[in-house]
Design a protein around this motif. Sequence first.
Motif, short mmCIF file in Angstrom:
data_model
loop_
_atom_site.label_atom_id
_atom_site.label_comp_id
_atom_site.label_asym_id
_atom_site.label_seq_id
_atom_site.Cartn_x
_atom_site.Cartn_y
_atom_site.Cartn_z
N ALA A 5 0.82 -1.21 0.00
CA ALA A 5 0.00 0.00 0.00
C ALA A 5 0.86 1.26 0.00
CB ALA A 5 -0.94 0.00 1.20
N GLY A 6 1.93 1.23 0.81
CA GLY A 6 2.79 2.40 0.91
C GLY A 6 3.38 2.83 -0.41
N PRO A 7 4.08 1.96 -1.15
CA PRO A 7 4.68 2.36 -2.42
C PRO A 7 3.66 2.78 -3.46
CG PRO A 7 5.67 0.34 -1.61
CD PRO A 7 4.49 0.61 -0.75
N PRO A 10 2.06 6.90 -3.36
CA PRO A 10 2.62 8.04 -4.11
C PRO A 10 2.35 7.96 -5.61
CG PRO A 10 4.21 7.16 -2.56
CD PRO A 10 3.08 6.19 -2.60
N LEU A 11 2.37 6.74 -6.17
CA LEU A 11 2.08 6.58 -7.59
C LEU A 11 0.65 6.99 -7.91
CD1 LEU A 11 3.86 3.17 -8.35
CD2 LEU A 11 4.60 5.48 -9.01
N PHE A 12 -0.26 6.58 -7.02
CA PHE A 12 -1.67 6.94 -7.22
C PHE A 12 -1.86 8.45 -7.15
CE2 PHE A 12 -5.93 7.76 -5.49
CZ PHE A 12 -6.70 7.16 -6.48
N ALA A 13 -1.22 9.09 -6.16
CA ALA A 13 -1.32 10.54 -6.01
C ALA A 13 -0.73 11.26 -7.23
CB ALA A 13 -0.60 10.98 -4.74
N ALA A 14 0.40 10.73 -7.73
CA ALA A 14 1.02 11.33 -8.92
C ALA A 14 0.10 11.20 -10.13
CB ALA A 14 2.37 10.67 -9.20
#
Length: 198
Positions: A5-7, A10-14
Amino acid sequence: MSATAGPRAPLFAAGIRIGATLFLLAFSAFVGGFLVFADQVVNSREPARPHADGIVALTGGPQRIADAVALLQRGSADRLLISGVYERTSADALADRTPELASLLGCCVDIGYSARNTKGNAREAGEWARQRGYDSLIVVTSAYHMPRSLAEMSRELPRVRLVPFPVQSERLAHWYSDPATFRLLLVEYTKYIVARLT
């Protein structure tokens, strides 16, 4: 919580930021394009001495036919096609609405009944022009309708010179303060974009 979930966060937010940026760019381009379109429509003017092999008037307003007939009468072309006439509308009925048309029906006016939309107008005009070997046409339609009409006709008749003769309306001058006219221009601009892309 998932170890992945952590990694992924940020990809989802980007991805969200990129999507929002692209949307804003597309929206800005649409709005900017619409403003340019509206300005061109409002400021379009009829040519002083247009001349071509034929004239095509697209139905949708009585002034279009009246202006096309006036062009024919003053020798701007040899023949006129009134495109997109309703199948139950007779030549006499058209002449009742535009009396100047009556004396020209027998010599140099053709009435097209097959077109149901702008794309159909282009096909009807294309067939008419090809049958007569015309290399140039004066296109008579409302100013707001002219960009899409030219786009469709240019596709149908790529080697024919098209001379726009826009019919202006007083309400277009204040389109930004009239909701109905604003909506008319916005819808027409959207249709114009579709016509250019398809």
